[in-house]
Design an enzyme around this catalytic site. Structure first.
Site, PDB file in Angstrom:
ATOM      1  N   ASP A 241     -46.053  -8.749  57.440  1.00 10.39           N
ATOM      2  CA  ASP A 241     -46.640  -9.997  56.941  1.00 10.39           C
ATOM      3  C   ASP A 241     -46.759  -9.873  55.425  1.00 10.39           C
ATOM      4  O   ASP A 241     -46.864  -8.769  54.893  1.00 10.39           O
ATOM      5  CB  ASP A 241     -48.022 -10.243  57.572  1.00 10.39           C
ATOM      6  N   ASN A 272     -42.302  -9.570  51.955  1.00  9.23           N
ATOM      7  CA  ASN A 272     -41.711 -10.875  52.190  1.00  9.23           C
ATOM      8  C   ASN A 272     -40.684 -10.695  53.304  1.00  9.23           C
ATOM      9  O   ASN A 272     -39.736  -9.917  53.176  1.00  9.23           O
ATOM     10  CB  ASN A 272     -41.039 -11.361  50.898  1.00  9.23           C
ATOM     11  N   ALA A 273     -40.869 -11.419  54.384  1.00  9.73           N
ATOM     12  CA  ALA A 273     -40.030 -11.212  55.569  1.00  9.73           C
ATOM     13  C   ALA A 273     -38.551 -11.470  55.275  1.00  9.73           C
ATOM     14  O   ALA A 273     -37.684 -10.762  55.801  1.00  9.73           O
ATOM     15  CB  ALA A 273     -40.505 -12.122  56.698  1.00  9.73           C
ATOM     16  N   ASP A 293     -42.252 -15.351  64.107  1.00  9.87           N
ATOM     17  CA  ASP A 293     -43.207 -16.467  64.228  1.00  9.87           C
ATOM     18  C   ASP A 293     -43.623 -16.941  62.839  1.00  9.87           C
ATOM     19  O   ASP A 293     -44.771 -16.767  62.423  1.00  9.87           O
ATOM     20  CB  ASP A 293     -44.433 -16.022  65.046  1.00  9.87           C
ATOM     21  N   CYS A 333     -43.360 -23.595  64.653  1.00  7.60           N
ATOM     22  CA  CYS A 333     -44.522 -24.455  64.889  1.00  7.60           C
ATOM     23  C   CYS A 333     -44.418 -25.761  64.094  1.00  7.60           C
ATOM     24  O   CYS A 333     -45.409 -26.472  63.941  1.00  7.60           O
ATOM     25  CB  CYS A 333     -45.812 -23.713  64.575  1.00  7.60           C
TER      26      CYS A 333
HETATM   27  N1  SAH Z   1     -47.662 -14.558  64.855  1.00  6.80           N
HETATM   28  C1  SAH Z   1     -48.993 -14.817  64.350  1.00  6.80           C
HETATM   29  C2  SAH Z   1     -49.099 -16.081  63.548  1.00  6.80           C
HETATM   30  C3  SAH Z   1     -48.190 -16.159  62.340  1.00  6.80           C
HETATM   31  S1  SAH Z   1     -48.759 -17.299  61.135  1.00  6.80           S
HETATM   32  C4  SAH Z   1     -49.963 -14.844  65.524  1.00  6.80           C
HETATM   33  O1  SAH Z   1     -49.543 -15.048  66.658  1.00  6.80           O
HETATM   34  O2  SAH Z   1     -51.155 -14.680  65.293  1.00  6.80           O
HETATM   35  C5  SAH Z   1     -47.630 -17.059  59.848  1.00  6.80           C
HETATM   36  C6  SAH Z   1     -47.852 -15.792  59.038  1.00  6.80           C
HETATM   37  O3  SAH Z   1     -46.749 -15.692  58.154  1.00  6.80           O
HETATM   38  C7  SAH Z   1     -49.097 -15.747  58.164  1.00  6.80           C
HETATM   39  O4  SAH Z   1     -49.848 -14.606  58.507  1.00  6.80           O
HETATM   40  C8  SAH Z   1     -48.561 -15.617  56.723  1.00  6.80           C
HETATM   41  O5  SAH Z   1     -49.319 -14.703  55.942  1.00  6.80           O
HETATM   42  C9  SAH Z   1     -47.179 -15.069  56.960  1.00  6.80           C
HETATM   43  N2  SAH Z   1     -46.157 -15.373  55.958  1.00  6.80           N
HETATM   44  C10 SAH Z   1     -45.896 -16.538  55.341  1.00  6.80           C
HETATM   45  N3  SAH Z   1     -44.803 -16.441  54.560  1.00  6.80           N
HETATM   46  C11 SAH Z   1     -44.343 -15.161  54.675  1.00  6.80           C
HETATM   47  C12 SAH Z   1     -43.228 -14.437  54.135  1.00  6.80           C
HETATM   48  N4  SAH Z   1     -42.363 -15.018  53.319  1.00  6.80           N
HETATM   49  N5  SAH Z   1     -43.063 -13.156  54.508  1.00  6.80           N
HETATM   50  C13 SAH Z   1     -43.926 -12.559  55.357  1.00  6.80           C
HETATM   51  N6  SAH Z   1     -44.987 -13.201  55.902  1.00  6.80           N
HETATM   52  C14 SAH Z   1     -45.206 -14.472  55.566  1.00  6.80           C
END
Ligand code: SAH
Length: 389
Positions: A241, A272-273, A293, A333
């Site tokens: 994350d 960063n994913a 997700d 989502c």
């Molecule tokens: N899977 C989680 C919910 C994910 S919400 C659950 O079930 O509880 C989306 C998440 O993506 C958030 O925690 C946010 O911090 C993260 N996020 C947003 N952009 C991102 C990026 N570019 N790289 C990594 N994480 C990111």
């Protein structure tokens, strides 16, 4: 409207009538036939939200709202949700015929949010709060606030706060199953240390763990919802994350449950994913299970093509990293991305990655977030579980 959709846009109203702030109005078609009663907003683009097919007076509203909250509670009981989890959505706005009201239960703490002028009226707030106290005897009720929505509805700016009782934080427990005791997570509505849960994914956590194996990667892991469920069955789990605070909460959730989980540690990676998946897929890293997700990429209809490119990039990278016979759990989502678009995006990613996907499960949101036939906006979460050849 005839098909059951509850919204009337301002641009569809004849003669720009002045609407009462959050009041009940009688809705007539162009031939003056009575269509039903609606809650009005004097500012939102969604001018009317239909409430009933009969004629209603303002004074009847508190009673009707309280009754519908009780109906929503009874519906979750009928589905057996409280036995699966002490955290779930109790009221989901239009889906529960309570437009503009969202209520979540987190064990002994309730969180509610009002999204319209009507639901912000004192009599309606009081009706909701007293119904919740009677039905749940909570230790605390907190109000959650989205400042932007209050602005659009021209409601006074307020901040989230405890509005009843003393407790704004608690532990929740969900998805006890067979040999697996329920998993526990921290919940806190207190400013500064907010933690929470994506309750709409709860049933998908169980589904993901049903197919997951070996070495698992949870991308966009937030506070560990998927990662902890995967750790019931997988030898290695890595969570990714970009938010350090989310990862800290994830680690403390892991601590709460570790004695029931397989791996002695979960690797939490702050990154960063997009960058990480590109680097790892280029470097040939492999996983048996990958969960994606991401946050909603399409905030509006215009953003759809860009959003689909983002989803495709992520899914392509993940598919390249999955071992033959591995599992991809991929979610969206954004309600602007419908299931057909999402599956199309996935098949294009599979072609580009030279992989073939067997669709094991094509899923949506948990049942405490009901989907109403005729109201497409109520179906927003997609979760596809694929066996990757
Ligand atoms: N899977 C989680 C919910 C994910 S919400 C659950 O079930 O509880 C989306 C998440 O993506 C958030 O925690 C946010 O911090 C993260 N996020 C947003 N952009 C991102 C990026 N570019 N790289 C990594 N994480 C990111």
């Amino acid at each position: 409207m005839r098909a059951g959709h509850p919204w009337v846009y301002r641009s569809d109203l004849n003669g720009a009538p002045a609407l009462p702030r959050g009041g009940v109005v009688r809705v007539l078609d162009e031939c003056d036939n009575f269509l039903g009663s609606a809650l009005a907003s004097s500012s939102s683009q969604i001018a009317l939200r239909m409430l009933a097919s009969e004629s209603l007076a303002d004074a009847q509203l508190p009673h009707m709202v309280a009754e519908r909250v009780r109906t929503a509670i009874a519906y979750r009981q009928r589905l057996g949700i409280p036995e699966q989890s002490n955290a779930y959505r109790v009221v989901f706005s239009e889906a529960d015929r309570l437009p503009g009201l969202v209520i979540d239960r987190y064990n002994d703490v309730l969180a509610f949010q009002v999204l319209t002028q009507a639901m912000d009226r004192k009599e309606l707030r009081d009706a909701v709060l007293s119904t919740l106290q009677t039905e749940f005897q909570p230790a605390g009720i907190v109000e959650r606030v989205e400042p932007r929505i209050r602005e659009l509805e021209e409601l006074p700016a307020i901040s989230g706060a405890l509005v009843y009782g003393e407790k704004a934080e608690t532990l929740i427990a969900m998805n006890g199953e067979g040999d697996h005791p329920a998993l526990r997570f921290h919940y806190s509505a207190s400013a500064g240390q907010k933690t929470g849960a994506f309750l709409d994914q709860r049933e998908n956590y169980v589904a993901a763990a049903r197919h997951a194996r070996d070495n698992a990667l949870d991308v966009f892991c937030y506070q560990g919802g998927f990662a902890l469920h995967l750790a019931r069955v997988c030898a290695n789990v890595t969570g990714v994350d970009s938010s350090r605070r989310a990862l800290e909460a994830a680690e403390s959730n892991f601590e709460l449950n570790r004695r029931h989980l397989v791996p002695p540690e979960i690797d939490w990676i702050e990154a960063n994913a997009f960058d990480l998946l590109r680097d790892w897929s280029d470097a040939g890293r492999k996983f048996a299970t990958i969960v994606l997700d991401p946050p909603a990429f399409a905030k509006n209809r215009r953003a759809l093509p860009t959003a689909l490119r983002g989803y495709k990039e992520l899914n392509l990278r993940a598919l390249k990293m999955i071992e033959a016979g591995g599992v991809l759990v991929t979610c969206s989502c954004s309600h602007h991305v419908n299931q057909e678009d999402f599956l199309q995006m996935l098949s294009e990613a599979a072609i580009d990655a030279h992989r073939r996907i067997r669709l094991l499960e094509v899923r949506g949101q948990s049942q405490d977030h009901p989907v109403i036939a005729g109201i497409p906006e109520t179906a927003y979460l997609k979760c596809v579980i694929g066996y990757v050849e």
